[in-house]
Motif scaffolding. Structure first.
Motif, short mmCIF file in Angstrom:
data_model
loop_
_atom_site.label_atom_id
_atom_site.label_comp_id
_atom_site.label_asym_id
_atom_site.label_seq_id
_atom_site.Cartn_x
_atom_site.Cartn_y
_atom_site.Cartn_z
N ARG A 1 0.85 -1.22 0.00
CA ARG A 1 0.00 0.00 0.00
C ARG A 1 0.87 1.25 0.00
O ARG A 1 0.62 2.20 -0.76
CB ARG A 1 -0.93 0.00 1.22
CG ARG A 1 -2.20 -0.82 1.04
CD ARG A 1 -3.24 -0.48 2.08
NE ARG A 1 -2.77 -0.76 3.44
CZ ARG A 1 -2.97 -1.91 4.06
NH1 ARG A 1 -3.58 -2.91 3.45
NH2 ARG A 1 -2.53 -2.07 5.30
N ILE A 2 1.90 1.26 0.84
CA ILE A 2 2.81 2.42 0.89
C ILE A 2 3.56 2.53 -0.43
O ILE A 2 3.73 3.63 -0.97
CB ILE A 2 3.78 2.29 2.07
CG1 ILE A 2 3.01 2.32 3.40
CG2 ILE A 2 4.81 3.42 2.04
CD1 ILE A 2 3.85 1.98 4.61
N GLY A 3 4.00 1.40 -0.96
CA GLY A 3 4.70 1.41 -2.24
C GLY A 3 3.83 1.93 -3.36
O GLY A 3 4.30 2.69 -4.23
N LYS A 4 2.57 1.56 -3.36
CA LYS A 4 1.64 2.06 -4.37
C LYS A 4 1.51 3.58 -4.27
O LYS A 4 1.50 4.28 -5.29
CB LYS A 4 0.28 1.41 -4.20
CG LYS A 4 -0.75 1.87 -5.22
CD LYS A 4 -2.08 1.14 -5.06
CE LYS A 4 -3.09 1.59 -6.10
NZ LYS A 4 -4.39 0.87 -5.98
N GLY B 1 7.37 1.26 -6.94
CA GLY B 1 7.17 1.71 -5.57
C GLY B 1 6.96 0.52 -4.63
O GLY B 1 7.52 0.49 -3.51
N MET B 2 6.19 -0.46 -5.06
CA MET B 2 5.99 -1.66 -4.25
C MET B 2 7.29 -2.42 -4.05
O MET B 2 7.60 -2.88 -2.94
CB MET B 2 4.96 -2.58 -4.92
CG MET B 2 3.53 -2.07 -4.88
SD MET B 2 2.39 -3.27 -5.61
CE MET B 2 0.81 -2.46 -5.34
N THR B 3 8.08 -2.54 -5.11
CA THR B 3 9.36 -3.23 -5.01
C THR B 3 10.26 -2.56 -3.98
O THR B 3 10.93 -3.23 -3.19
CB THR B 3 10.06 -3.27 -6.38
OG1 THR B 3 9.23 -3.95 -7.32
CG2 THR B 3 11.41 -3.98 -6.29
N MET B 4 10.27 -1.23 -3.98
CA MET B 4 11.09 -0.49 -3.03
C MET B 4 10.73 -0.84 -1.59
O MET B 4 11.61 -0.93 -0.72
CB MET B 4 10.92 1.02 -3.25
CG MET B 4 11.52 1.53 -4.54
SD MET B 4 10.96 3.21 -4.96
CE MET B 4 11.46 4.12 -3.49
N LEU B 5 9.45 -1.04 -1.32
CA LEU B 5 9.01 -1.35 0.04
C LEU B 5 9.07 -2.84 0.35
O LEU B 5 9.10 -3.23 1.52
CB LEU B 5 7.59 -0.81 0.26
CG LEU B 5 7.47 0.62 0.83
CD1 LEU B 5 7.96 0.65 2.28
CD2 LEU B 5 8.22 1.64 -0.01
N GLU B 6 9.09 -3.67 -0.69
CA GLU B 6 9.19 -5.11 -0.47
C GLU B 6 10.62 -5.54 -0.15
O GLU B 6 10.83 -6.52 0.58
CB GLU B 6 8.70 -5.87 -1.71
CG GLU B 6 7.20 -5.79 -1.94
CD GLU B 6 6.80 -6.18 -3.33
OE1 GLU B 6 5.59 -6.23 -3.60
OE2 GLU B 6 7.70 -6.42 -4.18
N ILE B 7 11.60 -4.83 -0.68
CA ILE B 7 13.00 -5.21 -0.44
C ILE B 7 13.34 -5.27 1.04
O ILE B 7 13.97 -6.24 1.50
CB ILE B 7 13.95 -4.29 -1.23
CG1 ILE B 7 13.87 -4.63 -2.72
CG2 ILE B 7 15.39 -4.43 -0.73
CD1 ILE B 7 14.67 -3.71 -3.62
N PRO B 8 12.94 -4.28 1.87
CA PRO B 8 13.23 -4.40 3.31
C PRO B 8 12.61 -5.65 3.94
O PRO B 8 13.18 -6.22 4.87
CB PRO B 8 12.61 -3.13 3.90
CG PRO B 8 12.60 -2.16 2.78
CD PRO B 8 12.34 -2.97 1.55
#
Length: 301
Positions: free
Chosen positions: A26-29, A74-81
Protein backbone atom coordinates in the motif's frame (compact mmCIF):
# COMPACT_ATOMS: atom_id res chain seq x y z
CA UNK A 1 29.30 11.21 7.42
CA UNK A 2 29.06 7.88 5.54
CA UNK A 3 28.70 6.05 8.84
CA UNK A 4 25.80 8.30 9.84
CA UNK A 5 24.20 7.84 6.42
CA UNK A 6 24.49 4.08 6.77
CA UNK A 7 22.94 4.11 10.26
CA UNK A 8 20.07 6.22 8.93
CA UNK A 9 19.44 3.93 5.94
CA UNK A 10 19.79 0.78 8.04
CA UNK A 11 17.32 2.23 10.55
CA UNK A 12 14.77 2.91 7.81
CA UNK A 13 15.19 -0.61 6.47
CA UNK A 14 14.58 -2.11 9.90
CA UNK A 15 11.46 0.00 10.40
CA UNK A 16 10.12 -0.88 6.94
CA UNK A 17 11.01 -4.51 7.62
CA UNK A 18 8.39 -4.62 10.37
CA UNK A 19 5.56 -4.01 7.89
CA UNK A 20 3.23 -6.68 6.57
CA UNK A 21 3.29 -7.39 2.85
CA UNK A 22 -0.10 -5.67 2.42
CA UNK A 23 1.06 -2.54 4.27
CA UNK A 24 4.35 -2.41 2.36
CA UNK A 25 2.54 -2.69 -0.96
CA UNK A 26 0.00 0.00 0.00
CA UNK A 27 2.81 2.42 0.89
CA UNK A 28 4.70 1.41 -2.24
CA UNK A 29 1.64 2.06 -4.37
CA UNK A 30 1.36 5.54 -2.85
CA UNK A 31 5.03 6.24 -3.64
CA UNK A 32 4.54 5.04 -7.21
CA UNK A 33 1.49 7.24 -7.69
CA UNK A 34 3.47 10.15 -6.29
CA UNK A 35 6.24 9.57 -8.85
CA UNK A 36 3.52 9.56 -11.50
CA UNK A 37 1.66 12.66 -10.29
CA UNK A 38 4.75 14.80 -9.67
CA UNK A 39 6.06 14.21 -13.20
CA UNK A 40 9.44 13.11 -11.83
CA UNK A 41 12.36 12.02 -14.03
CA UNK A 42 11.43 8.39 -13.38
CA UNK A 43 8.13 8.92 -15.16
CA UNK A 44 9.83 10.62 -18.11
CA UNK A 45 12.33 7.77 -18.53
CA UNK A 46 9.56 5.17 -18.17
CA UNK A 47 7.49 6.84 -20.89
CA UNK A 48 10.50 7.13 -23.22
CA UNK A 49 11.35 3.46 -22.77
CA UNK A 50 7.77 2.36 -23.40
CA UNK A 51 7.51 4.47 -26.55
CA UNK A 52 10.68 2.79 -27.87
CA UNK A 53 9.99 -0.77 -26.74
CA UNK A 54 6.23 -1.07 -27.16
CA UNK A 55 5.34 1.27 -30.05
CA UNK A 56 2.34 -0.92 -30.92
CA UNK A 57 0.50 0.39 -27.84
CA UNK A 58 -1.77 3.42 -28.13
CA UNK A 59 -0.81 6.58 -26.18
CA UNK A 60 -3.51 5.76 -23.61
CA UNK A 61 -2.27 2.18 -23.22
CA UNK A 62 1.30 3.36 -22.78
CA UNK A 63 0.26 5.93 -20.18
CA UNK A 64 -1.65 3.28 -18.25
CA UNK A 65 1.30 0.90 -18.42
CA UNK A 66 3.74 3.62 -17.28
CA UNK A 67 1.55 4.32 -14.28
CA UNK A 68 1.28 0.60 -13.47
CA UNK A 69 5.06 0.22 -13.76
CA UNK A 70 5.79 3.10 -11.39
CA UNK A 71 3.33 1.66 -8.87
CA UNK A 72 5.10 -1.69 -9.19
CA UNK A 73 8.48 -0.02 -8.68
CA UNK A 74 7.17 1.71 -5.57
CA UNK A 75 5.99 -1.66 -4.25
CA UNK A 76 9.36 -3.23 -5.01
CA UNK A 77 11.09 -0.49 -3.03
CA UNK A 78 9.01 -1.35 0.04
CA UNK A 79 9.19 -5.11 -0.47
CA UNK A 80 13.00 -5.21 -0.44
CA UNK A 81 13.23 -4.40 3.31
CA UNK A 82 10.86 -7.32 3.95
CA UNK A 83 13.10 -9.68 2.00
CA UNK A 84 16.13 -8.41 3.93
CA UNK A 85 14.68 -8.09 7.43
CA UNK A 86 12.02 -10.80 7.68
CA UNK A 87 13.01 -14.33 8.79
CA UNK A 88 13.83 -16.41 5.73
CA UNK A 89 10.95 -18.84 6.34
CA UNK A 90 8.47 -15.96 6.38
CA UNK A 91 9.84 -14.70 3.06
CA UNK A 92 9.64 -18.14 1.46
CA UNK A 93 6.03 -18.48 2.61
CA UNK A 94 5.22 -15.65 0.18
CA UNK A 95 5.81 -18.05 -2.73
CA UNK A 96 2.27 -19.28 -3.43
CA UNK A 97 2.74 -20.75 -6.89
CA UNK A 98 5.58 -22.08 -9.04
CA UNK A 99 5.95 -22.81 -12.73
CA UNK A 100 8.79 -24.54 -14.55
CA UNK A 101 10.89 -25.76 -11.62
CA UNK A 102 11.26 -29.10 -13.38
CA UNK A 103 13.40 -27.32 -15.99
CA UNK A 104 16.07 -26.77 -13.33
CA UNK A 105 16.16 -30.43 -12.35
CA UNK A 106 16.42 -31.41 -16.01
CA UNK A 107 19.23 -28.93 -16.67
CA UNK A 108 21.29 -30.07 -13.67
CA UNK A 109 20.58 -33.82 -13.93
CA UNK A 110 23.98 -34.51 -15.54
CA UNK A 111 25.93 -32.48 -12.96
CA UNK A 112 26.14 -29.33 -15.07
CA UNK A 113 26.20 -25.92 -13.47
CA UNK A 114 23.30 -23.59 -14.13
CA UNK A 115 23.13 -19.86 -14.83
CA UNK A 116 19.84 -18.39 -13.66
CA UNK A 117 19.04 -15.08 -15.34
CA UNK A 118 16.82 -12.84 -13.21
CA UNK A 119 15.78 -9.58 -14.92
CA UNK A 120 14.50 -6.59 -12.94
CA UNK A 121 11.01 -8.01 -13.12
CA UNK A 122 8.73 -8.57 -10.14
CA UNK A 123 10.62 -9.38 -6.92
CA UNK A 124 14.14 -10.43 -7.90
CA UNK A 125 15.19 -10.37 -4.23
CA UNK A 126 12.61 -13.04 -3.38
CA UNK A 127 13.66 -15.09 -6.40
CA UNK A 128 17.24 -15.04 -5.11
CA UNK A 129 16.17 -16.20 -1.66
CA UNK A 130 13.95 -18.92 -3.09
CA UNK A 131 16.66 -20.51 -5.21
CA UNK A 132 19.40 -20.16 -2.61
CA UNK A 133 17.15 -22.16 -0.28
CA UNK A 134 17.32 -25.06 -2.75
CA UNK A 135 20.74 -24.98 -4.41
CA UNK A 136 24.38 -24.15 -3.82
CA UNK A 137 24.19 -20.68 -5.28
CA UNK A 138 26.30 -17.63 -5.99
CA UNK A 139 25.01 -14.25 -7.10
CA UNK A 140 26.91 -11.57 -8.98
CA UNK A 141 26.67 -8.06 -7.53
CA UNK A 142 28.15 -4.59 -7.83
CA UNK A 143 29.33 -3.03 -4.54
CA UNK A 144 27.11 -0.15 -3.35
CA UNK A 145 28.36 3.42 -3.23
CA UNK A 146 28.17 3.27 0.58
CA UNK A 147 30.96 0.87 1.71
CA UNK A 148 29.38 0.31 5.13
CA UNK A 149 26.24 -0.95 3.41
CA UNK A 150 28.07 -3.73 1.55
CA UNK A 151 28.58 -5.90 4.65
CA UNK A 152 24.89 -5.59 5.53
CA UNK A 153 23.83 -6.48 1.99
CA UNK A 154 26.10 -9.54 1.89
CA UNK A 155 24.81 -10.71 5.28
CA UNK A 156 21.10 -10.46 4.48
CA UNK A 157 21.37 -11.86 0.97
CA UNK A 158 23.59 -14.71 2.15
CA UNK A 159 21.39 -15.93 5.02
CA UNK A 160 20.85 -19.29 3.34
CA UNK A 161 24.45 -19.76 2.35
CA UNK A 162 24.26 -17.98 -1.00
CA UNK A 163 27.66 -16.58 -1.90
CA UNK A 164 27.78 -13.00 -3.16
CA UNK A 165 30.46 -12.50 -5.78
CA UNK A 166 31.75 -9.11 -6.85
CA UNK A 167 31.65 -8.36 -10.55
CA UNK A 168 35.45 -8.02 -10.82
CA UNK A 169 38.05 -10.39 -12.26
CA UNK A 170 38.51 -12.35 -9.05
CA UNK A 171 34.75 -12.63 -8.60
CA UNK A 172 34.22 -13.90 -12.14
CA UNK A 173 36.89 -16.57 -11.61
CA UNK A 174 35.03 -17.67 -8.48
CA UNK A 175 31.74 -17.73 -10.40
CA UNK A 176 33.30 -20.00 -13.01
CA UNK A 177 34.57 -22.37 -10.30
CA UNK A 178 31.10 -22.65 -8.74
CA UNK A 179 29.55 -23.45 -12.12
CA UNK A 180 32.17 -26.13 -12.86
CA UNK A 181 31.33 -27.70 -9.50
CA UNK A 182 27.67 -27.99 -10.55
CA UNK A 183 26.39 -24.96 -8.65
CA UNK A 184 23.98 -22.22 -9.63
CA UNK A 185 24.94 -18.64 -10.54
CA UNK A 186 22.40 -15.83 -10.45
CA UNK A 187 22.92 -12.93 -12.85
CA UNK A 188 20.86 -9.80 -13.56
CA UNK A 189 21.05 -9.74 -17.38
CA UNK A 190 19.38 -6.41 -18.21
CA UNK A 191 21.94 -3.91 -16.96
CA UNK A 192 24.29 -1.85 -19.13
CA UNK A 193 27.64 -3.61 -18.62
CA UNK A 194 30.83 -1.81 -17.71
CA UNK A 195 34.23 -2.55 -19.19
CA UNK A 196 34.92 -4.48 -22.36
CA UNK A 197 32.62 -7.47 -21.87
CA UNK A 198 29.80 -6.27 -24.08
CA UNK A 199 28.37 -6.14 -27.56
CA UNK A 200 25.61 -4.10 -29.19
CA UNK A 201 22.45 -6.14 -29.71
CA UNK A 202 18.76 -5.32 -30.23
CA UNK A 203 16.58 -4.94 -27.15
CA UNK A 204 12.97 -4.41 -28.24
CA UNK A 205 14.38 -3.37 -31.61
CA UNK A 206 16.97 -0.84 -30.43
CA UNK A 207 20.69 -1.63 -30.45
CA UNK A 208 22.02 -1.32 -26.90
CA UNK A 209 25.12 -2.37 -25.02
CA UNK A 210 24.58 -5.90 -23.68
CA UNK A 211 26.74 -8.15 -21.49
CA UNK A 212 28.69 -11.01 -23.07
CA UNK A 213 29.40 -12.53 -19.63
CA UNK A 214 26.67 -15.16 -19.86
CA UNK A 215 27.83 -16.62 -23.16
CA UNK A 216 31.47 -16.62 -22.02
CA UNK A 217 30.61 -18.44 -18.79
CA UNK A 218 28.63 -21.03 -20.75
CA UNK A 219 31.55 -21.60 -23.11
CA UNK A 220 34.15 -21.83 -20.34
CA UNK A 221 32.22 -23.99 -17.88
CA UNK A 222 29.67 -25.95 -19.91
CA UNK A 223 26.92 -24.47 -17.74
CA UNK A 224 23.34 -24.36 -18.94
CA UNK A 225 21.05 -21.36 -18.65
CA UNK A 226 17.44 -20.62 -17.70
CA UNK A 227 15.57 -17.41 -16.92
CA UNK A 228 13.35 -16.71 -13.92
CA UNK A 229 11.23 -14.09 -12.19
CA UNK A 230 8.93 -13.76 -9.17
CA UNK A 231 5.58 -12.38 -10.31
CA UNK A 232 3.62 -10.30 -7.80
CA UNK A 233 0.11 -11.66 -7.27
CA UNK A 234 -2.87 -9.37 -6.73
CA UNK A 235 -4.17 -8.20 -3.37
CA UNK A 236 -0.97 -8.97 -1.44
CA UNK A 237 -1.49 -12.71 -1.97
CA UNK A 238 2.22 -13.30 -2.47
CA UNK A 239 4.30 -14.26 -5.51
CA UNK A 240 4.59 -16.84 -8.25
CA UNK A 241 8.06 -18.15 -9.18
CA UNK A 242 8.38 -18.71 -12.93
CA UNK A 243 11.27 -20.51 -14.67
CA UNK A 244 11.54 -20.51 -18.47
CA UNK A 245 13.87 -21.70 -21.19
CA UNK A 246 15.99 -19.08 -22.92
CA UNK A 247 16.19 -18.43 -26.63
CA UNK A 248 18.63 -20.68 -28.54
CA UNK A 249 22.07 -19.32 -29.37
CA UNK A 250 22.96 -17.83 -26.02
CA UNK A 251 26.21 -19.84 -25.95
CA UNK A 252 27.24 -18.73 -29.43
CA UNK A 253 30.83 -17.65 -29.95
CA UNK A 254 29.45 -14.82 -32.09
CA UNK A 255 29.00 -12.12 -29.45
CA UNK A 256 26.20 -10.36 -31.35
CA UNK A 257 24.26 -13.60 -31.83
CA UNK A 258 24.71 -14.51 -28.14
CA UNK A 259 23.66 -11.12 -26.79
CA UNK A 260 20.71 -10.98 -29.20
CA UNK A 261 19.50 -14.30 -27.77
CA UNK A 262 20.02 -12.94 -24.25
CA UNK A 263 17.94 -9.82 -24.91
CA UNK A 264 15.22 -11.83 -26.64
CA UNK A 265 14.99 -14.10 -23.60
CA UNK A 266 14.55 -11.09 -21.32
CA UNK A 267 11.98 -9.56 -23.69
CA UNK A 268 9.80 -12.68 -23.63
CA UNK A 269 9.56 -12.55 -19.84
CA UNK A 270 8.85 -8.80 -19.80
CA UNK A 271 6.01 -9.23 -22.29
CA UNK A 272 4.38 -11.68 -19.86
CA UNK A 273 4.03 -9.05 -17.11
CA UNK A 274 5.17 -5.69 -18.57
CA UNK A 275 3.65 -3.72 -15.71
CA UNK A 276 6.10 -5.29 -13.25
CA UNK A 277 9.26 -4.42 -15.18
CA UNK A 278 11.60 -1.66 -13.99
CA UNK A 279 11.05 0.59 -17.00
CA UNK A 280 12.61 3.64 -15.32
CA UNK A 281 16.13 2.24 -15.83
CA UNK A 282 18.02 3.99 -18.65
CA UNK A 283 18.81 0.81 -20.54
CA UNK A 284 19.02 2.63 -23.90
CA UNK A 285 21.65 5.17 -22.88
CA UNK A 286 24.58 3.16 -24.28
CA UNK A 287 24.06 2.80 -28.01
CA UNK A 288 26.49 2.41 -30.94
CA UNK A 289 28.74 5.45 -31.51
CA UNK A 290 26.99 8.25 -33.35
CA UNK A 291 23.48 7.21 -32.34
CA UNK A 292 21.26 9.65 -30.44
CA UNK A 293 20.82 9.23 -26.71
CA UNK A 294 17.00 8.89 -26.37
CA UNK A 295 17.04 10.42 -22.87
CA UNK A 296 18.97 13.46 -24.10
CA UNK A 297 18.30 13.99 -27.83
CA UNK A 298 20.90 16.77 -28.00
CA UNK A 299 23.68 14.25 -27.33
CA UNK A 300 25.05 11.38 -29.38
CA UNK A 301 26.64 8.26 -27.97
Amino acid sequence: MNKLKYLFVAGLLRIAGKLSLASAQRIGKFIGLLMWKLQLKTREVTEINLSICLPELSPTERADLAKESLISTGMTMLEIPLMWEWPVEKCLDLVRETEGLELIDEAMADGSGLILLAPHLGSWELAGLFFSSRYKMAALYSPPNMPEFEDYMIRVRGRLGSELVRGDRRGLVRLGTILREGGVAGILPDQSPRGKGNAFAPFFGMEVKTMTLVSKLMQRTGAKVLITYAERLENAQGFRIVVRKTEPGLDSKDSVAATTALNQSVEQCIRDIPGQYQWEYKRMRHRPPGEINPYNPDRVC
